[in-house]
Design an enzyme around this catalytic site. Structure first.
Site, short mmCIF file in Angstrom:
data_model
loop_
_atom_site.label_atom_id
_atom_site.label_comp_id
_atom_site.label_asym_id
_atom_site.label_seq_id
_atom_site.Cartn_x
_atom_site.Cartn_y
_atom_site.Cartn_z
N LYS A 1 36.29 -62.08 -37.59
CA LYS A 1 37.17 -63.17 -37.97
C LYS A 1 36.43 -64.36 -38.56
O LYS A 1 36.76 -64.82 -39.64
CB LYS A 1 38.00 -63.63 -36.77
CG LYS A 1 39.28 -62.88 -36.60
CD LYS A 1 39.13 -61.44 -36.17
CE LYS A 1 38.70 -61.31 -34.73
NZ LYS A 1 38.73 -59.90 -34.24
N ASP B 1 34.47 -62.12 -23.74
CA ASP B 1 34.76 -61.52 -25.04
C ASP B 1 34.92 -62.69 -26.02
O ASP B 1 35.87 -63.48 -25.90
CB ASP B 1 36.06 -60.70 -24.95
CG ASP B 1 36.40 -60.04 -26.28
OD1 ASP B 1 35.67 -60.25 -27.27
OD2 ASP B 1 37.41 -59.30 -26.33
N TRP C 1 44.21 -58.66 -24.88
CA TRP C 1 44.15 -57.84 -26.10
C TRP C 1 44.33 -56.38 -25.67
O TRP C 1 43.62 -55.90 -24.77
CB TRP C 1 42.79 -58.07 -26.77
CG TRP C 1 42.55 -57.23 -27.98
CD1 TRP C 1 43.38 -57.06 -29.05
CD2 TRP C 1 41.36 -56.46 -28.27
NE1 TRP C 1 42.79 -56.23 -29.97
CE2 TRP C 1 41.57 -55.85 -29.52
CE3 TRP C 1 40.17 -56.22 -27.59
CZ2 TRP C 1 40.60 -55.03 -30.11
CZ3 TRP C 1 39.23 -55.41 -28.17
CH2 TRP C 1 39.44 -54.82 -29.42
N1 PLA Z 1 38.34 -58.90 -28.74
C1 PLA Z 1 39.48 -59.52 -29.01
C2 PLA Z 1 40.04 -60.47 -28.01
C3 PLA Z 1 40.13 -59.29 -30.23
O1 PLA Z 1 41.27 -59.92 -30.47
C4 PLA Z 1 39.59 -58.38 -31.14
C5 PLA Z 1 40.28 -58.06 -32.44
C6 PLA Z 1 38.37 -57.77 -30.81
C7 PLA Z 1 37.77 -58.05 -29.60
C8 PLA Z 1 37.66 -56.77 -31.67
O2 PLA Z 1 37.48 -57.07 -32.96
P1 PLA Z 1 36.34 -56.35 -33.81
O3 PLA Z 1 36.05 -55.05 -33.19
O4 PLA Z 1 36.90 -56.22 -35.17
O5 PLA Z 1 35.18 -57.27 -33.77
N2 PLA Z 1 41.67 -58.14 -32.41
C9 PLA Z 1 42.46 -57.98 -33.66
C10 PLA Z 1 42.22 -56.66 -34.36
C11 PLA Z 1 42.13 -59.08 -34.64
C12 PLA Z 1 42.33 -55.44 -33.50
O6 PLA Z 1 43.25 -55.29 -32.70
O7 PLA Z 1 41.43 -54.59 -33.65
C13 PLA Z 1 43.93 -58.14 -33.25
O8 PLA Z 1 44.79 -58.12 -34.14
O9 PLA Z 1 44.21 -58.33 -32.05
#
Ligand code: PLA
Length: 479
Positions: A324, A288, A207
């Protein structure tokens, strides 16, 4: 901002700023002019007194038609050295999507669940919990730094299993924090303070925000191999070799389930081997968990990896998110859990996490914490939540299948698209490169991240054929 000190040639136009030399032909006293303001001209018909674009007083008036001497100032902002930041690779996609006026547009960028009609979804069980909360008339007093006690209990139990001995023995330090991101950031600050020599190793790819989080916390990181483009699967040997080669005591960041962006998770047997090497090298596992329940539809199944490490008696970091699985994206509700080897260690770790949180954001927001605590704490609502989560995960699975079917039926090249079915969770990692992803957006109005990731949670069955056309065109006609 301080007033600029500029002299005006006419006695009718008083110099407004302290420090200027009033009177005819007075010239600006350079020493009284702030360094960021520069005199560029002294000729004109009138003068202007008021505020400039950036809000600086320039001390010159338009009313004066006497002598034509004018001091024109260009007020250079103190922020002149601040460059424009690039749009965020994920959240910036939503901004671009909003600006597109084409009816065909499709937002597969951010991982946010949509209904079959492509509308945002508030879970019924969340609405029910909120109604009860409103009826109860809870107050809005500050939470303690560590958050809502009922939430912290519920979240640790949900993660580890309510009857997990580590909970009963008081080995878990849990702090409610600002969703997954804030929890990761708090843990990163903790690593930076108490393990300044340690490095974090993260999967390649991961991510995108993980790198930002550790960069901003000044925690060094490097990558371990994870994705193999040749097999469109896990590079398990590469992963193990890189974890083994990392300096002893490294923090190993692992996605608990539904790896983002690849959608490829290790098998239970592979998790065992990963735990072996982490244990041998005295590394610290750092999970995570942003998709518990969303990968398989089952909360317990999706917590398998974390529970395996904890069962081995390992100390573990786990960041959790309810964005989510409960659809609480903007409530910013999550937690950081640290499973420790003794209760007094857990107490000390918790005290330091609180100490780090206090100057960062003081204490966390209450609304989402109450929703989680109410839903998890009530058998009926807990059951309803699991039901809705299964439905959401099920809809994504259906869309995944339909996309595969559409691609297989339409693509005459013989390419094998079955990797889409092997991936799990919200995303599909299509293998499209940046130019191909650009084509998806520029030509087909399909918004996605430039690493080739698409969020299937933003796709409907009705749009699968269109998406398949876009992917086939981009894959075969763009290099
Ligand atoms: N960790 C991972 C692996 C994630 O994909 C995301 C969110 C988070 C943490 C953090 O989410 P939160 O802070 O809202 O709890 N990833 C999303 C959104 C869904 C983003 O990038 O913020 C994504 O589209 O990858």
């Amino acid at each position: 901002m301080a007033s600029a000190a500029f002299a005006v040639s006419s006695p009718a136009a008083p110099a407004v700023a302290a420090g200027s030399k009033a009177g005819p032909r007075a010239v600006p006293d350079r020493r009284s002019v702030p360094a960021h303001l520069r005199l560029v001209s002294v000729l004109g018909r009138g003068v202007n007194q008021g505020r400039s674009r950036t809000g600086c007083r320039v001390g010159i008036t338009r009313k004066n038609f006497g002598r034509v001497m004018m001091a024109l100032a260009v007020d250079v902002s103190r922020f002149e050295g601040v460059p424009m930041a690039p749009p965020d690779p994920i959240l910036g996609v939503s901004e671009a999507f909003k600006a597109d006026k084409n009816d065909l547009k499709l937002n597969l960028g951010v991982g946010a669940y949509r209904t079959e009609e492509l509308q945002p979804y508030v879970l019924n069980v969340v609405k029910k919990a909120e109604k009860l909360m409103l009826e109860k008339g809870d107050n809005k007093e500050y939470l303690p730094i560590e958050g809502l006690a009922a939430f912290n209990k519920a979240t640790a139990e949900l993660l580890l299993g309510a009857d997990n001995p580590v909970i009963k023995q008081g080995l878990v330090a849990t702090i409610q924090s600002l969703s997954g991101t804030g929890s990761l950031r708090l843990a990163a600050a903790f690593i930076q303070r108490y393990f300044p020599e340690a490095k974090v190793i993260i999967s390649s790819p991961t991510w995108g925000n993980h790198k930002n989080i550790f960069n901003d916390a000044r925690v060094p990181w490097s990558e371990y191999r994870y994705y193999d483009p040749k097999t469109v699967g896990l590079d398990f040997e590469g992963m193990i070799a890189d974890i083994e080669a990392a300096p002893e005591g490294s923090f190993v960041l692992l996605h608990g389930c539904a790896h983002n962006p690849t959608g490829i998770d290790p098998t239970p047997e592979q998790w065992e081997k990963i735990a072996d090497v982490i244990q041998e090298k005295k590394h610290m596992p750092f999970f995570d968990v942003a998709y518990q329940g969303f990968a398989s539809g089952s909360l317990d199944e999706d917590a398998f990896s974390v529970r395996l490490f904890v069962k081995r008696g390992m100390e573990v970091f786990v960041a959790q998110s309810y964005s989510k699985n409960l659809g609480l994206y903007s409530e910013r509700i999550g937690a950081i859990n640290v499973v420790c080897s003794a209760p007094d260690v857990a107490d000390r770790v918790k005290s330091q996490l609180k100490r780090l949180a206090r100057p960062m954001y003081s204490n966390p927001p209450i609304h989402g914490a109450r929703i989680v605590a109410n839903v998890v704490g009530d058998l009926t609502m807990f059951g309803e939540w699991k039901q809705e989560m299964e439905e959401m995960a099920g809809r994504i699975k259906n869309v995944r299948q339909k996309l595969y079917d559409s691609l297989s039926a339409k693509d005459q090249s013989g390419k094998d698209w079955s990797f889409i079915l092997r991936q799990i969770g919200m995303f599909s990692y299509t293998g499209l490169n940046k130019a191909q992803s650009d084509n998806m957006t520029d030509k087909w109005h399909v918004y996605m991240t430039k690493d080739g990731r698409i969020s299937l949670a933003g796709l409907s069955l009705a749009k699968c054929d269109y998406l398949a056309d876009a992917i086939i065109d981009s894959f075969h006609n763009v290099n």
